[in-house]
Scaffold this motif. Structure first.
Motif, short mmCIF file in Angstrom:
data_model
loop_
_atom_site.label_atom_id
_atom_site.label_comp_id
_atom_site.label_asym_id
_atom_site.label_seq_id
_atom_site.Cartn_x
_atom_site.Cartn_y
_atom_site.Cartn_z
N ASN A 150 0.72 -1.09 -0.10
CA ASN A 150 0.01 0.15 0.05
C ASN A 150 0.93 1.19 -0.06
OD1 ASN A 150 -2.32 -1.64 0.14
ND2 ASN A 150 -2.14 -1.75 2.30
N GLN A 151 1.95 1.46 -0.98
CA GLN A 151 2.81 2.38 -0.92
C GLN A 151 3.44 2.95 0.54
OE1 GLN A 151 1.58 5.52 -3.78
NE2 GLN A 151 0.28 3.98 -4.76
N LYS A 152 3.77 1.85 1.18
CA LYS A 152 4.37 2.16 2.56
C LYS A 152 5.36 0.99 2.83
CE LYS A 152 1.96 5.72 4.40
NZ LYS A 152 2.24 6.84 5.06
N ILE A 153 6.48 1.47 3.09
CA ILE A 153 7.68 0.51 3.37
C ILE A 153 7.41 0.23 5.03
CG2 ILE A 153 10.04 0.16 3.61
CD1 ILE A 153 10.39 1.76 1.26
N HIS A 154 7.25 -0.71 5.59
CA HIS A 154 6.97 -1.22 6.82
C HIS A 154 8.17 -2.25 7.57
CE1 HIS A 154 5.95 -5.08 5.29
NE2 HIS A 154 5.20 -4.69 4.47
N SER A 155 8.88 -2.63 6.68
CA SER A 155 9.99 -3.49 7.31
C SER A 155 11.41 -3.58 6.56
CB SER A 155 9.51 -4.74 7.81
OG SER A 155 9.04 -5.54 6.90
N TYR A 156 12.18 -4.24 7.15
CA TYR A 156 13.30 -4.32 6.27
C TYR A 156 14.13 -5.50 6.68
CZ TYR A 156 16.41 -2.21 9.91
OH TYR A 156 17.19 -2.03 11.35
N LEU A 157 15.26 -6.12 5.95
CA LEU A 157 16.10 -7.07 6.25
C LEU A 157 17.32 -6.92 5.78
CD1 LEU A 157 16.21 -9.85 7.64
CD2 LEU A 157 15.80 -11.08 5.47
N ALA A 158 18.44 -6.50 6.53
CA ALA A 158 19.66 -5.88 6.25
C ALA A 158 20.76 -7.06 6.31
CB ALA A 158 19.99 -4.84 7.26
N PRO A 159 21.51 -7.25 5.42
CA PRO A 159 22.91 -8.08 5.36
C PRO A 159 23.84 -7.64 6.60
CG PRO A 159 23.10 -6.68 3.65
CD PRO A 159 21.72 -6.42 4.14
N GLN A 160 24.79 -8.14 7.14
CA GLN A 160 25.90 -7.72 7.92
C GLN A 160 27.05 -8.36 7.31
OE1 GLN A 160 24.88 -8.90 11.97
NE2 GLN A 160 22.79 -8.62 11.60
N LEU A 161 28.02 -7.55 6.76
CA LEU A 161 29.22 -7.50 6.31
C LEU A 161 30.15 -6.85 6.96
CD1 LEU A 161 29.73 -6.50 2.73
CD2 LEU A 161 27.58 -5.69 3.96
N THR A 162 31.53 -7.19 6.94
CA THR A 162 32.65 -6.23 7.18
C THR A 162 33.81 -6.72 6.48
OG1 THR A 162 31.81 -6.67 9.62
CG2 THR A 162 33.96 -5.73 9.39
N LEU A 163 34.52 -5.59 5.93
CA LEU A 163 35.45 -5.54 5.22
C LEU A 163 36.75 -6.16 6.05
CD1 LEU A 163 35.28 -2.69 2.78
CD2 LEU A 163 34.48 -5.06 2.23
N GLN A 164 37.46 -7.11 5.66
CA GLN A 164 38.47 -7.72 6.47
C GLN A 164 39.74 -6.79 6.47
OE1 GLN A 164 36.61 -9.43 8.17
NE2 GLN A 164 38.30 -10.88 8.46
N GLN A 165 40.11 -5.98 5.21
CA GLN A 165 41.16 -5.08 5.11
C GLN A 165 41.08 -4.20 4.08
OE1 GLN A 165 43.21 -9.08 4.07
NE2 GLN A 165 44.67 -7.48 2.86
N ASP A 166 42.07 -3.38 4.14
CA ASP A 166 41.92 -2.18 2.96
C ASP A 166 41.99 -2.83 1.55
OD1 ASP A 166 43.04 0.27 1.15
OD2 ASP A 166 41.78 1.05 2.79
N GLU A 167 41.34 -2.31 0.65
CA GLU A 167 41.51 -2.87 -0.95
C GLU A 167 43.00 -2.61 -1.27
OE1 GLU A 167 39.64 -1.82 -5.29
OE2 GLU A 167 39.01 -0.52 -3.24
N ALA A 168 43.59 -1.77 -0.79
CA ALA A 168 45.16 -1.37 -1.28
C ALA A 168 45.96 -2.60 -0.94
CB ALA A 168 45.70 -0.14 -0.86
N ASP A 169 45.49 -3.50 0.23
CA ASP A 169 46.29 -4.57 0.75
C ASP A 169 46.36 -5.70 -0.20
OD1 ASP A 169 47.30 -3.16 2.82
OD2 ASP A 169 45.56 -3.79 4.08
N GLU A 170 45.31 -5.86 -1.20
CA GLU A 170 44.98 -6.84 -2.23
C GLU A 170 45.46 -6.58 -3.58
OE1 GLU A 170 43.61 -10.13 -1.52
OE2 GLU A 170 43.68 -9.48 0.51
N PRO A 171 46.14 -7.37 -4.06
CA PRO A 171 46.85 -7.20 -5.53
C PRO A 171 45.79 -6.74 -6.44
CG PRO A 171 46.52 -9.51 -5.31
CD PRO A 171 46.32 -8.90 -3.86
#
Length: 248
Positions: A150-171
């Motif tokens: 009915n054109q109303k957002i009433h709830s949500y489901l969010a993922p839970q993620l955590t980056l392990q290290q900075d992108e610059a540390d990977e090739p």
């Protein structure tokens, strides 16, 4: 009736109509020319397969080949999570308005501004948004889901993620071009008569054990049928989703 004035109005209306039709014709010609240029960027084998399999490419083929690499992260999203009810339902519209929803939901949904809406994921009653890796490119196979009615957002489901290290540390390295990725799936994966509607750069997460994941740069190739193909930007491997397999 003032026939002189009426005649002037009609002439003006016809002139305006001609301008609109002329502009539309110019846009169509420009898009067709752009499409022809895009197709020309494919390899000869891909162009031959495109013609033999009667495949249409209605999407613009990106020309950039950025330097990217794998990004490790942890996915700690609980299994069988239940949607969280909003304290106050947010107004929604038939057409998703990301900026308005950011104003309404940023205080209720953690890090809401770090997600990007995906209009190509169609599911009744659900808006899907992907988390942005380093606030830049979407992680295609992880979603924040906004449930509405009915054109109303009433709830949500969010993922839970955590980056392990900075992108610059990977090739990192220059990824495959979008035309190379598209050519690969045209030659080997796309079914007869497929219509390509969108080509987008992003990431696709793959498990490396336990909750450990790695996000790999990919070109997502979307078909009119709703199927998706993901071409890894480094190895060229094609990831076919179950829905895509069902289309073949």
């Amino acid at each position: 009736m003032d026939w002189g004035r009426a005649k002037t109005v009609l002439i003006g209306a016809f002139l305006l109509l001609n301008l609109i039709l002329g502009y539309q014709l110019w846009m169509d010609i420009r898009d067709q020319a752009q499409s022809n240029l895009d197709i020309a960027s494919l390899s000869e084998n891909a162009q031959r397969a495109l013609e033999d399999k009667h495949i249409q490419v209605n999407a613009q083929i990106p020309r950039d080949t950025p330097i990217l690499g794998p990004i490790p992260y942890r996915d700690t999203t609980p299994v069988n999570s239940e949607p969280i009810q909003l304290k106050r339902a947010a107004d929604s519209q038939l057409i998703f308005n990301e900026e308005e929803l950011k104003e309404q939901l940023s205080t209720e949904i953690p890090q809401f501004s770090t997600y990007q809406y995906d209009a190509l994921i169609a599911e009744e009653g659900v808006f899907a948004m992907h988390p942005l890796i380093n606030n830049d490119l979407p992680l295609f196979n992880m979603n924040l889901e906004l449930y509405y009615s009915n054109q109303k957002i009433h709830s949500y489901l969010a993922p839970q993620l955590t980056l392990q290290q900075d992108e610059a540390d990977e090739p990192r390295q220059e990824i495959l071009s979008a035309s190379t990725a598209l050519g690969t799936v045209i030659e080997h994966d796309l079914p007869e008569g497929a219509v390509v509607k969108d080509i987008t750069l992003g990431y696709y997460g793959q498990s490396t054990g336990d909750n450990s994941m790695v996000a790999l740069p990919v070109w997502r190739i979307a078909l009119e049928s709703g199927a998706f193909y993901y071409v890894q930007g480094i190895s060229g491997e094609v990831i076919v989703t179950p829905s895509s397999q069902n289309e073949e």
